[in-house]
Design a protein around this motif. Sequence first.
Motif, PDB file in Angstrom:
ATOM      1  N   ASN A  63       0.868  -1.151   0.000  1.00 25.35           N
ATOM      2  CA  ASN A  63       0.000   0.000   0.000  1.00 25.35           C
ATOM      3  C   ASN A  63       0.911   1.208   0.000  1.00 25.35           C
ATOM      4  O   ASN A  63       1.782   1.279   0.840  1.00 25.35           O
ATOM      5  N   PRO A  64       0.820   2.109  -0.902  1.00 21.06           N
ATOM      6  CA  PRO A  64      -0.207   2.350  -1.906  1.00 21.06           C
ATOM      7  C   PRO A  64       0.038   1.700  -3.268  1.00 21.06           C
ATOM      8  O   PRO A  64      -0.848   1.769  -4.102  1.00 21.06           O
ATOM      9  N   VAL A 239      -9.074   7.796 -10.863  1.00 20.75           N
ATOM     10  CA  VAL A 239      -9.010   9.209 -10.481  1.00 20.75           C
ATOM     11  C   VAL A 239      -7.578   9.647 -10.213  1.00 20.75           C
ATOM     12  O   VAL A 239      -7.322  10.814  -9.952  1.00 20.75           O
ATOM     13  N   ASP A 387       0.306   9.854  -4.873  1.00 22.58           N
ATOM     14  CA  ASP A 387      -0.937  10.488  -5.335  1.00 22.58           C
ATOM     15  C   ASP A 387      -1.471  11.543  -4.355  1.00 22.58           C
ATOM     16  O   ASP A 387      -0.738  12.449  -3.984  1.00 22.58           O
ATOM     17  N   PHE A 388      -2.715  11.413  -3.931  1.00 25.96           N
ATOM     18  CA  PHE A 388      -3.358  12.533  -3.249  1.00 25.96           C
ATOM     19  C   PHE A 388      -2.839  12.820  -1.851  1.00 25.96           C
ATOM     20  O   PHE A 388      -2.571  13.957  -1.505  1.00 25.96           O
ATOM     21  N   ILE A 389      -2.794  11.774  -1.026  1.00 24.24           N
ATOM     22  CA  ILE A 389      -2.571  12.015   0.394  1.00 24.24           C
ATOM     23  C   ILE A 389      -1.112  11.769   0.750  1.00 24.24           C
ATOM     24  O   ILE A 389      -0.631  10.642   0.649  1.00 24.24           O
ATOM     25  N   HIS A 391       0.451  11.371   3.390  1.00 27.58           N
ATOM     26  CA  HIS A 391       0.685  10.348   4.405  1.00 27.58           C
ATOM     27  C   HIS A 391       0.694   8.951   3.800  1.00 27.58           C
ATOM     28  O   HIS A 391       1.335   8.045   4.325  1.00 27.58           O
ATOM     29  N   ALA A 392       0.016   8.772   2.695  1.00 29.66           N
ATOM     30  CA  ALA A 392      -0.095   7.436   2.098  1.00 29.66           C
ATOM     31  C   ALA A 392       0.949   7.202   1.003  1.00 29.66           C
ATOM     32  O   ALA A 392       0.915   6.187   0.343  1.00 29.66           O
TER      33      ALA A 392
ATOM     34  N   ARG B  61      -6.333   4.934  10.277  1.00 28.60           N
ATOM     35  CA  ARG B  61      -4.986   5.376  10.655  1.00 28.60           C
ATOM     36  C   ARG B  61      -5.068   6.833  11.064  1.00 28.60           C
ATOM     37  O   ARG B  61      -5.938   7.575  10.603  1.00 28.60           O
ATOM     38  N   VAL B  62      -4.162   7.233  11.954  1.00 31.76           N
ATOM     39  CA  VAL B  62      -4.128   8.640  12.333  1.00 31.76           C
ATOM     40  C   VAL B  62      -2.945   9.261  11.605  1.00 31.76           C
ATOM     41  O   VAL B  62      -1.791   8.935  11.865  1.00 31.76           O
ATOM     42  N   GLU B  63      -3.266  10.112  10.648  1.00 32.94           N
ATOM     43  CA  GLU B  63      -2.211  10.767   9.884  1.00 32.94           C
ATOM     44  C   GLU B  63      -1.676  11.935  10.686  1.00 32.94           C
ATOM     45  O   GLU B  63      -2.446  12.696  11.268  1.00 32.94           O
ATOM     46  N   ARG B  64      -0.370  12.055  10.694  1.00 35.93           N
ATOM     47  CA  ARG B  64       0.247  13.178  11.426  1.00 35.93           C
ATOM     48  C   ARG B  64       0.880  14.111  10.407  1.00 35.93           C
ATOM     49  O   ARG B  64       1.632  13.676   9.540  1.00 35.93           O
ATOM     50  N   MET B  79      -7.893   8.866   9.365  1.00 32.80           N
ATOM     51  CA  MET B  79      -8.339   8.569   8.012  1.00 32.80           C
ATOM     52  C   MET B  79      -8.890   7.148   7.965  1.00 32.80           C
ATOM     53  O   MET B  79      -8.219   6.205   8.347  1.00 32.80           O
ATOM     54  N   PRO B 124      -8.758   7.529  -3.637  1.00 27.61           N
ATOM     55  CA  PRO B 124      -7.884   8.687  -3.411  1.00 27.61           C
ATOM     56  C   PRO B 124      -7.426   8.798  -1.964  1.00 27.61           C
ATOM     57  O   PRO B 124      -6.459   9.484  -1.675  1.00 27.61           O
ATOM     58  N   TYR B 125      -8.132   8.120  -1.051  1.00 27.25           N
ATOM     59  CA  TYR B 125      -7.787   8.208   0.371  1.00 27.25           C
ATOM     60  C   TYR B 125      -6.849   7.084   0.784  1.00 27.25           C
ATOM     61  O   TYR B 125      -6.326   7.089   1.886  1.00 27.25           O
ATOM     62  N   LYS B 126      -6.674   6.119  -0.094  1.00 29.43           N
ATOM     63  CA  LYS B 126      -5.797   4.959   0.155  1.00 29.43           C
ATOM     64  C   LYS B 126      -6.101   4.316   1.510  1.00 29.43           C
ATOM     65  O   LYS B 126      -5.237   4.163   2.354  1.00 29.43           O
ATOM     66  N   ARG B 128      -7.990   1.391   1.634  1.00 28.78           N
ATOM     67  CA  ARG B 128      -8.300  -0.028   1.461  1.00 28.78           C
ATOM     68  C   ARG B 128      -7.059  -0.852   1.771  1.00 28.78           C
ATOM     69  O   ARG B 128      -5.946  -0.438   1.509  1.00 28.78           O
ATOM     70  N   VAL B 223     -12.575  15.670   2.920  1.00 33.41           N
ATOM     71  CA  VAL B 223     -11.222  15.545   2.392  1.00 33.41           C
ATOM     72  C   VAL B 223     -11.306  15.339   0.881  1.00 33.41           C
ATOM     73  O   VAL B 223     -12.102  14.523   0.406  1.00 33.41           O
TER      74      VAL B 223
END
Lengths: 444, 243, 168
Positions: A63-64, A239, A387-389, A391-392, B61-64, B79, B124-126, B128, B223
């Motif tokens: 992931n990702p 997307v 990509d977008f976030i 953190h990911a 998850r808690v994004e910092r 998130m 887009p939030y990753k 999964r 978001v």
Amino acid sequence: MTNDGASPKLTYAQIDQTVLDTLRPATRPYWITIALLFLGVLLGAACWLYQIFSGIGVGGQNNPVAWGTYLINFVFWVGIAHSGTLISAILHLFRAGWRNPIARAAETMTVFAVCTAGLFPFIHLGRVWVVFYMLPYPTQRGLWPNFLSPLMFDVIAISTYLIVSSLFWYTGMLPDLATVRDRSEGLRKKIFTILSLGWTGEHEHWRHFSRTYLFFAALATPLVISVHSVVSWDFALGVVPGWHTTIFAPYFVAGAIHSGLAMVLTLMIPLRKIFHYEKIITLSVLENVAKTIIFTGLIVAFAYSTEYFMAWYSHNVVELETFRWRAVGDYSLQFWIMVTCNTVIPLLFFFKKIRTTIVWLFIISLIVNIGMWFERFVIIIGSVAHDFIPHAWGLYAPTAIEFGIMLGSFCLFFFLFVLFVKHLPSVSMTEIKETAHAGENHGG
Amino acid sequence: MTPNAICTPPHDHDTYRWSMVVDLDKCIGCSACTAACYAENNIGVAGLEQVLKGREMSWLRVERYLDSDYPEKTTFLPMLCQHCDNAPCEAVCPVYAPHHSKEGLNNQIYNRCIGTRFCSQNCPYKVRRFNWFTWETPSPLNLQLNPDVTARSKGVMEKCSFCIQRIKFAHGIAKDENRPVRDGEIQPACLQSCPTGALIFGNLMDPGSRVRKLAADPRAYQVLGYLNTKPAVIYLKKVLPEI
Amino acid sequence: MAAKHHVIGLFTDENRAAEAAARLRESPWQLQKVFSPIPSHKLTDALKLKKSPVGYFTLCGGIIGFICGFALAIFTSTRWGMIVSGKPVVALIPFFIVGFECTILFAVIANVIGMLTLTGLPRYDNLRYYDPRCSGSHFGLLASCEADGLEKLTGFFQQQGAEVKVFD
């Protein structure tokens, strides 16, 4: 029709003889090659089995970046397949005579490349044992696949492509199979009698055959364009920045033909040398392929720059960051390999000296193949990794298992191709005769 | 963000449209929600080696986010699956494994999943999470598995379900008592364990619910709202002194 | 019934073969088949052959394919009727792709079936009156005559410059 494809000096008998000589009993080095390639296939199969029993985690995906080399190789092989149909169908419709000497081998390349590509979605799946969920067949539970998904487009497009290109290949080979039948003895004669379906080349056969072949070409042309467009929509319908662009379909089609033409050169140059096809696959044929590579290379270069222009023009932060990171980020090496190999180096073909020198043709064809592999790497990995976030964000590197499967796929392709060239006519005798014939008339 | 844009989904929602509000002002980044989620939903424990490879299984998850100019300042952003009305993950699945329920939940059907991982790539939030292996629960850890939740095996995708087992349970009680589900009756595991009450869960279709009122808060935002995914998770912006 | 003789005249030159074929058509002998190693326009002209109707098969296949593909996508999506990604259940644009691919698939299969039907392939008994050289460099004209006309027919072929082969 032009006569620059085959030398008009060759008689029909000489054409037959040159091609039939390639079907003589194989030598020891041939069988050693076959054995080595088969070992490679076994290695790939073993890696896959290990992955099925352990889980996809033996690869490097995470992931990702949940899509790795399996889909890179899928797109790569589908791309390779495309120029076979370009050469056999599109250039047939354009009446480009120079295609005839390489059409058969290119079509074979198409069929085997689609077979190889078709394996990768299976290898990629987390639960390959339930892959039949994707088939639209009635079940007791009334479960159907989702035709909105680009992956369902893929299922339909790739299987259609495999069926169509196999039928095209086989139908086009019928007259040649009959020629081999008439020139062989014993068991081979029996086999080729069955394979050639009783083709005699009588006027009724040709009358329907020529028309059928024309329709084949006319149908394969939109198909080949649609198939790689569909493959591109696997990404463009997402997307993710770097994927979600309308340029993807033409960009992928051009890229596919770019890589496929390079693979044609990679295959034809040794084939020509080993089987003494110099008089049939003349230097001018290879030169024409090289010229087409300049053209496709320029289209690809245009696509790369359009992506950057659109990112800048959009003023979208995510889009801008993705494309900035592509050029200077963690995968910048791969990006610059892609740019150099696909757009800069093919420009060397502008020099006549380079595009008429076999060694240069061969080296540049390999470079373009490598570049196109990295193009898929940059698109598939590079986009989702960043990509977008923030953190990911993450990185990906292929593992030994993935390289094993990749090696296996290359071995499978060459294994099938090497088997083919020794057991079936690798150059279309009929079409060479037609070209030679047209040349004769042209001169007279 | 007008509340109207948040509350008007394109779907025909049946009385309920489950939603969560995350008040970033209250979040202290303790990660109790993540731990609770692991325990409640039988989430696989990947182990150090796999986590370093980017294979953490947490549904939440808690994004910092740190500010290089003010090292002491940290923003936390929990998130989780946003249960989007226009979820990008749904259309790309060839077998309908993720799809939308009448109550606005983005459901993931484990039995149906074949593991193409397209949903994860398109999210887009990753949020999964894919089962790269069948994660082990060595004894006696197997005894702490939640019997209300399926244990997943290798090759399937999973993600936050808004603790659908608890939603179903509340529905059952409400049905027995012949009444609609009350506001605040459903407590997903993360919300239950949040020490500051930063998480609020409820029905967006109910004009009197807390989530509906908070969705109208001027701090409310979604978001990546510009992607028009229409998430069901609404964040309340952290109020910072410099703004 | 008098036994028929089959005679094949083999030409190495396409023009001569075409000429002979045109003459044979006007002669009392029956021109059975014309073999050639390549699809020859000259022979087609000499024999006044019409265009192959195989395209009708292809067209029908294509139309059936498009309807089937489109219908399949619509039918299956209405079975569940699930909204995904906020898109309509029956989404015409994506389903057009399914319809398109099926058009090509069915058209090609019909194309092949058309060719096999029209040519009568596969069949293995038509190699009886056939010369293997016809798949190499020779153009062959197969004609038949009554038992008493054999000499005249071979004479005709020899006059045209062909190599003559008589089948029993």
